[in-house]
Design an enzyme around this catalytic site. Sequence first.
Site, PDB file in Angstrom:
ATOM      1  N   TYR A 183      -1.252  -0.400  10.414  1.00  0.00           N
ATOM      2  CA  TYR A 183      -1.533  -1.009   9.109  1.00  0.00           C
ATOM      3  C   TYR A 183      -0.417  -0.610   8.138  1.00  0.00           C
ATOM      4  O   TYR A 183       0.144  -1.451   7.430  1.00  0.00           O
ATOM      5  CB  TYR A 183      -2.890  -0.522   8.604  1.00  0.00           C
ATOM      6  N   SER A 193       0.854  -1.189   0.000  1.00  0.00           N
ATOM      7  CA  SER A 193       0.000   0.000   0.000  1.00  0.00           C
ATOM      8  C   SER A 193       0.890   1.239   0.000  1.00  0.00           C
ATOM      9  O   SER A 193       2.013   1.217   0.509  1.00  0.00           O
ATOM     10  CB  SER A 193      -0.865   0.007   1.273  1.00  0.00           C
TER      11      SER A 193
END
Length: 252
Positions: A157, A144
Site C-alpha cells: 500500500y 499517504s
Amino acid sequence: MEMKKRLEGKVAVVTASTQGIGFAIAERFGLEGASVVVSSRKQKNVDEAVEKLRSKGIEVMGVVCHVSNAQHRKDLVEKTIQRYGHIDIIVSNAAANPSVDNILDMQESVLDKLWEINVKASILLLQAAASHLRNGSSVIIISSITGYQPPASMAMYGVTKTALLGLTKALAAEIGPQTRVNCIAPGFVPTHFADFLTSNEVLRKTLQDQTLLKRLGTTQDMAAAAAFLASDDSSYITGETLVVAGGLPSRL
C-alpha cells in the site's frame, strides 16, 4: 466563524467522498462556495452524503463511481459536464488496502487491485476529465505518509502511495500551466478506512506519541489542506506534496 468563499463558482469532483477524508473535503469545498460532485461505490452511501451536504446549503450532485470501472469514470465526468458544463477541481481520493501480507507473499490479484485502484484509477480518471478542466484548475491527489516510509504491515500500500508522489510531479509538468497538480500525504486519521490502526487503543497511543503534535489527524485537517490547494491561495504551487501528519517523519 464565517467560512471564506475561496471556491465560489468552481466545480469540484471528489472520488470516494461519501465518508471519511473524501466527505470532509467535499463538505469544506461546498462551504467555501464550490458546487461539489460526490461519488463512491454504493448508491445508498451516495444518497446519504448528498442529503447531509444539501442540509448545509451546499450545491451537490452524487454519482455512483467505482474508480476501477471505466463506464463509472465516464459517467462521473459526463454527468458533471451535463450539470455544470466544466470542471475546476478534481480530488482523487479512492484507495484500497486489501491485505497485510508481506510484499513477497502477496498474491498477484492483490497486487493488481492495489495498483488498479491506488495508482491507475487516478490516471484514467484524469484522462477522462482532462479536456473539461478549465484554465486555472487544480488537481489534488491523496497519497499517504506511508508513501515516504512504507510500514511492514502495509508495505505494498505504501509503495503505491510512493508512486503517487512521482505521478504528481509528472502530471504537473504535463498539464501545466493551465492546471496545477498537487498531492496531500495525510498522517494517521481515525476513519472507517484506517479503523484497524486507530481503533486499537495501544496502537493509537503509539501513533499519537510518534507525532510532534501528540495527536492524530482529523478529516477537517485534511479538508483544510485540500481547500488551500484547490484555491487561488496556492496559485504558485504545483508538483508538490503537502505532508499533513502532525510532524511524523517524512522527508528532510
